[in-house]
Design a protein around this motif. Structure first.
Motif, PDB file in Angstrom:
ATOM      1  N   LEU A 195     -57.433-113.785   5.402  1.00 56.45           N
ATOM      2  CA  LEU A 195     -56.212-113.553   4.637  1.00 56.45           C
ATOM      3  C   LEU A 195     -55.087-113.050   5.534  1.00 56.45           C
ATOM      4  CD1 LEU A 195     -54.763-113.408   1.924  1.00 56.45           C
ATOM      5  CD2 LEU A 195     -55.776-111.169   1.567  1.00 56.45           C
ATOM      6  N   ASN A 196     -55.410-112.128   6.441  1.00 52.66           N
ATOM      7  CA  ASN A 196     -54.389-111.591   7.345  1.00 52.66           C
ATOM      8  C   ASN A 196     -53.805-112.666   8.257  1.00 52.66           C
ATOM      9  OD1 ASN A 196     -54.584-108.997   6.343  1.00 52.66           O
ATOM     10  ND2 ASN A 196     -55.987-108.283   7.933  1.00 52.66           N
ATOM     11  N   HIS A 197     -54.611-113.666   8.614  1.00 55.81           N
ATOM     12  CA  HIS A 197     -54.109-114.739   9.473  1.00 55.81           C
ATOM     13  C   HIS A 197     -53.362-115.794   8.664  1.00 55.81           C
ATOM     14  CE1 HIS A 197     -56.701-112.924  12.514  1.00 55.81           C
ATOM     15  NE2 HIS A 197     -56.087-113.678  13.396  1.00 55.81           N
ATOM     16  N   ILE A 198     -53.737-115.956   7.399  1.00 58.15           N
ATOM     17  CA  ILE A 198     -53.022-116.891   6.534  1.00 58.15           C
ATOM     18  C   ILE A 198     -51.660-116.328   6.154  1.00 58.15           C
ATOM     19  CG2 ILE A 198     -53.045-117.967   4.232  1.00 58.15           C
ATOM     20  CD1 ILE A 198     -56.154-117.981   4.531  1.00 58.15           C
ATOM     21  N   GLU A 199     -51.633-115.031   5.874  1.00 54.80           N
ATOM     22  CA  GLU A 199     -50.411-114.344   5.426  1.00 54.80           C
ATOM     23  C   GLU A 199     -50.286-113.030   6.202  1.00 54.80           C
ATOM     24  OE1 GLU A 199     -47.022-114.559   3.761  1.00 54.80           O
ATOM     25  OE2 GLU A 199     -48.492-115.988   2.994  1.00 54.80           O
ATOM     26  N   PRO A 200     -49.771-113.056   7.447  1.00 52.98           N
ATOM     27  CA  PRO A 200     -49.738-111.869   8.308  1.00 52.98           C
ATOM     28  C   PRO A 200     -48.984-110.691   7.702  1.00 52.98           C
ATOM     29  CG  PRO A 200     -49.278-113.848   9.580  1.00 52.98           C
ATOM     30  CD  PRO A 200     -49.273-114.257   8.137  1.00 52.98           C
ATOM     31  N   SER A 201     -48.028-110.943   6.815  1.00 50.43           N
ATOM     32  CA  SER A 201     -47.236-109.851   6.250  1.00 50.43           C
ATOM     33  C   SER A 201     -48.082-108.919   5.390  1.00 50.43           C
ATOM     34  CB  SER A 201     -46.090-110.412   5.399  1.00 50.43           C
ATOM     35  OG  SER A 201     -46.606-111.176   4.312  1.00 50.43           O
ATOM     36  N   ILE A 202     -49.247-109.370   4.943  1.00 52.11           N
ATOM     37  CA  ILE A 202     -50.093-108.557   4.071  1.00 52.11           C
ATOM     38  C   ILE A 202     -50.766-107.434   4.856  1.00 52.11           C
ATOM     39  CG2 ILE A 202     -52.162-108.588   2.620  1.00 52.11           C
ATOM     40  CD1 ILE A 202     -51.352-111.501   1.893  1.00 52.11           C
ATOM     41  N   ASN A 203     -51.350-107.780   6.010  1.00 57.25           N
ATOM     42  CA  ASN A 203     -51.936-106.799   6.933  1.00 57.25           C
ATOM     43  C   ASN A 203     -52.921-105.852   6.246  1.00 57.25           C
ATOM     44  OD1 ASN A 203     -52.348-105.615   9.441  1.00 57.25           O
ATOM     45  ND2 ASN A 203     -50.713-104.098   9.136  1.00 57.25           N
ATOM     46  N   HIS A 204     -53.909-106.416   5.568  1.00 60.16           N
ATOM     47  CA  HIS A 204     -54.962-105.605   4.948  1.00 60.16           C
ATOM     48  C   HIS A 204     -55.868-104.995   6.011  1.00 60.16           C
ATOM     49  CE1 HIS A 204     -53.758-106.469   1.049  1.00 60.16           C
ATOM     50  NE2 HIS A 204     -54.650-107.342   0.656  1.00 60.16           N
ATOM     51  N   LYS A 205     -56.457-103.874   5.687  1.00 62.63           N
ATOM     52  CA  LYS A 205     -57.417-103.224   6.566  1.00 62.63           C
ATOM     53  C   LYS A 205     -58.698-104.049   6.636  1.00 62.63           C
ATOM     54  CE  LYS A 205     -59.982 -98.908   7.190  1.00 62.63           C
ATOM     55  NZ  LYS A 205     -60.299 -97.587   6.605  1.00 62.63           N
ATOM     56  N   VAL A 206     -59.248-104.193   7.843  1.00 65.23           N
ATOM     57  CA  VAL A 206     -60.479-104.962   8.041  1.00 65.23           C
ATOM     58  C   VAL A 206     -61.623-104.002   8.306  1.00 65.23           C
ATOM     59  CG1 VAL A 206     -61.631-106.690   9.455  1.00 65.23           C
ATOM     60  CG2 VAL A 206     -59.190-106.913   8.962  1.00 65.23           C
ATOM     61  N   GLY A 207     -62.744-104.194   7.613  1.00 68.26           N
ATOM     62  CA  GLY A 207     -63.904-103.322   7.785  1.00 68.26           C
ATOM     63  C   GLY A 207     -64.874-103.868   8.807  1.00 68.26           C
ATOM     64  N   HIS A 218     -66.763-102.403   2.259  1.00 70.35           N
ATOM     65  CA  HIS A 218     -65.753-102.834   1.299  1.00 70.35           C
ATOM     66  C   HIS A 218     -64.369-102.380   1.749  1.00 70.35           C
ATOM     67  CE1 HIS A 218     -68.580-104.146  -1.844  1.00 70.35           C
ATOM     68  NE2 HIS A 218     -69.338-103.182  -1.380  1.00 70.35           N
ATOM     69  N   THR A 219     -63.447-103.330   1.963  1.00 68.29           N
ATOM     70  CA  THR A 219     -62.081-102.985   2.327  1.00 68.29           C
ATOM     71  C   THR A 219     -61.114-103.314   1.199  1.00 68.29           C
ATOM     72  OG1 THR A 219     -61.854-105.135   3.418  1.00 68.29           O
ATOM     73  CG2 THR A 219     -62.461-103.264   4.789  1.00 68.29           C
ATOM     74  N   THR A 220     -61.480-104.206   0.299  1.00 72.37           N
ATOM     75  CA  THR A 220     -60.665-104.530  -0.859  1.00 72.37           C
ATOM     76  C   THR A 220     -61.277-103.829  -2.061  1.00 72.37           C
ATOM     77  OG1 THR A 220     -60.140-106.705   0.072  1.00 72.37           O
ATOM     78  CG2 THR A 220     -59.746-106.398  -2.277  1.00 72.37           C
ATOM     79  N   THR A 221     -60.504-102.949  -2.706  1.00 72.72           N
ATOM     80  CA  THR A 221     -61.025-102.159  -3.820  1.00 72.72           C
ATOM     81  C   THR A 221     -60.810-102.856  -5.150  1.00 72.72           C
ATOM     82  OG1 THR A 221     -60.462-100.183  -2.561  1.00 72.72           O
ATOM     83  CG2 THR A 221     -60.998 -99.870  -4.871  1.00 72.72           C
ATOM     84  N   PHE A 222     -59.641-103.475  -5.316  1.00 73.84           N
ATOM     85  CA  PHE A 222     -59.311-104.177  -6.548  1.00 73.84           C
ATOM     86  C   PHE A 222     -58.876-105.600  -6.220  1.00 73.84           C
ATOM     87  CE2 PHE A 222     -58.227 -99.681  -7.279  1.00 73.84           C
ATOM     88  CZ  PHE A 222     -59.049 -99.405  -8.357  1.00 73.84           C
ATOM     89  N   ALA A 223     -59.180-106.544  -7.115  1.00 74.77           N
ATOM     90  CA  ALA A 223     -58.681-107.902  -6.950  1.00 74.77           C
ATOM     91  C   ALA A 223     -57.164-107.889  -7.040  1.00 74.77           C
ATOM     92  CB  ALA A 223     -59.272-108.805  -8.028  1.00 74.77           C
ATOM     93  N   LYS A 224     -56.511-108.726  -6.237  1.00 72.76           N
ATOM     94  CA  LYS A 224     -55.056-108.757  -6.237  1.00 72.76           C
ATOM     95  C   LYS A 224     -54.571-110.180  -6.010  1.00 72.76           C
ATOM     96  CE  LYS A 224     -51.022-106.308  -4.465  1.00 72.76           C
ATOM     97  NZ  LYS A 224     -50.551-105.210  -3.597  1.00 72.76           N
ATOM     98  N   LEU A 225     -53.601-110.602  -6.805  1.00 71.27           N
ATOM     99  CA  LEU A 225     -52.987-111.917  -6.693  1.00 71.27           C
ATOM    100  C   LEU A 225     -51.826-111.823  -5.710  1.00 71.27           C
ATOM    101  CD1 LEU A 225     -52.946-114.844  -8.000  1.00 71.27           C
ATOM    102  CD2 LEU A 225     -51.169-113.950  -9.500  1.00 71.27           C
ATOM    103  N   LEU A 226     -51.928-112.533  -4.580  1.00 68.28           N
ATOM    104  CA  LEU A 226     -50.950-112.416  -3.505  1.00 68.28           C
ATOM    105  C   LEU A 226     -50.170-113.719  -3.346  1.00 68.28           C
ATOM    106  CD1 LEU A 226     -53.509-110.869  -1.035  1.00 68.28           C
ATOM    107  CD2 LEU A 226     -51.685-109.603  -2.177  1.00 68.28           C
ATOM    108  N   PRO A 227     -48.831-113.648  -3.356  1.00 67.98           N
ATOM    109  CA  PRO A 227     -48.033-114.857  -3.121  1.00 67.98           C
ATOM    110  C   PRO A 227     -48.121-115.266  -1.654  1.00 67.98           C
ATOM    111  CG  PRO A 227     -46.606-112.935  -3.300  1.00 67.98           C
ATOM    112  CD  PRO A 227     -47.994-112.450  -3.601  1.00 67.98           C
ATOM    113  N   LEU A 228     -48.183-116.561  -1.406  1.00 69.63           N
ATOM    114  CA  LEU A 228     -48.265-117.085  -0.050  1.00 69.63           C
ATOM    115  C   LEU A 228     -46.932-117.718   0.338  1.00 69.63           C
ATOM    116  CD1 LEU A 228     -51.774-118.837  -0.216  1.00 69.63           C
ATOM    117  CD2 LEU A 228     -51.236-116.540   0.642  1.00 69.63           C
TER     118      LEU A 228
END
Length: 309
Positions: A195-207, A218-228
């Motif tokens: 996801l971070n490489h598809i959409e770099p602006s998101i920059n989620h934490k990687v475990g 687990h690095t994602t706690t809740f499901a989230k709909l992200l615009p690309l």
């Protein structure tokens, strides 16, 4: 006055709703009246990420959800840890991707096949991502090629990806473009890195992945709909240890194995489970080599879990 929007995140108590405000997109935090929670007690979440809703504004700037639109489709799984109800992961999606890593952790065929069964049952187009291809050694490649060939032959497009292979990421981006998609898989398979490489602006934490048990953090706690930026949306989901099936009876399981559809019509009994009955067209097809042994074993394992639930 009510407004129409789409659920982009749920944190249990609040729902983040994206909606159009002129030419701009805005979000508002909304609550859900208790009556909706009582309407379907079989679900842990009456609203899911991806749902379209109608809401009204409150004086304090928050919103109150007034209506939930009918879903085009939804991805559901059985709740874990003995919780009551089932969990809708996401709704109104064009494609669901099950993400597996070839190593650290290894491919989980049971998870993979259960996910595909659910997609077939709930009419969701599905694809498979085999990630971390940079970890593949020469000895691994025949197995990976055979796996990809098997699932491709069943109608599931298989994408081989690595964050170190820009060409593979470009192919994935092309596949995601202008669709609402979801990534689902166990922790540690690399969903967030992709996801971070598809959409770099998101920059989620990687475990990290534990060397001891090869389970991800687990690095994602809740499901989230992200615009690309490339067009469309992608839902990132928390890592799942298992994928329990919902509302599927043992006798109908074979309906969701594409390779069995033709042969089940030749069975002597209408409620044949293709495990022990005489005159079974599916068992005969398996014995003649028309059904892959790994898939038939997976079918029997899922069947056993359904019969003993």
């Amino acid at each position: 006055m009510t407004h129409r929007g789409r659920i982009v995140q749920s944190t249990g108590q609040w729902y983040e709703v994206a909606y159009a405000q002129g030419d701009d997109s805005q979000t508002i935090s909304c609550r859900l009246p208790g009556r909706f929670r009582l309407e379907d007690h079989k679900l842990t979440n009456p609203i899911a990420v991806g749902d379209y809703v109608h809401f009204s504004r409150n004086d304090d700037g928050s919103g109150s959800i007034e209506e939930i639109e009918d879903r085009q489709n939804y991805l559901i799984r059985e709740s874990t840890h003995h919780k009551e109800g089932n969990q809708i992961l996401v709704s109104n999606i064009d494609c669901a991707y099950v993400v597996q890593s070839i190593k650290k952790p290894n491919i989980k065929r049971g998870f993979l096949d259960r996910f595909l069964v659910t997609c077939e049952a709930y009419q969701i187009p599905a694809r498979i991502i085999l990630n971390k291809m940079d970890l593949a050694e020469d000895k691994d490649k025949p197995h990976i090629d055979n796996l990809a060939e098997l699932y491709d032959s069943l109608g599931y497009n298989v994408l081989l990806t690595s964050i170190k292979d820009e060409e593979s990421l470009e192919r994935l981006k092309e596949d995601l473009q202008d669709k609402t998609s979801v990534f689902v898989g166990p922790s540690g398979v690399g969903k967030t890195s992709l996801l971070n490489h598809i959409e770099p602006s998101i920059n989620h934490k990687v475990g990290a992945v534990s060397d001891y048990n090869e389970k991800g953090v687990h690095t994602t706690t809740f499901a989230k709909l992200l615009p690309l930026q490339l067009g469309g949306y992608l839902v990132d989901t928390p890592g799942l240890r298992e994928f329990g099936l919902v509302n599927i009876e043992p006798w109908e399981l074979s309906l969701f194995f594409p390779e069995m559809l033709e042969f089940r019509q030749q069975c002597k009994f209408n409620n044949c489970t293709h495990s022990h009955e005489p005159g079974c067209g599916v068992m005969e097809a398996f014995e003649e080599g028309h059904i892959h042994p790994d898939r038939y074993d997976s079918y029997l394992n899922i069947l056993d879990s359904l019969e003993n639930d």
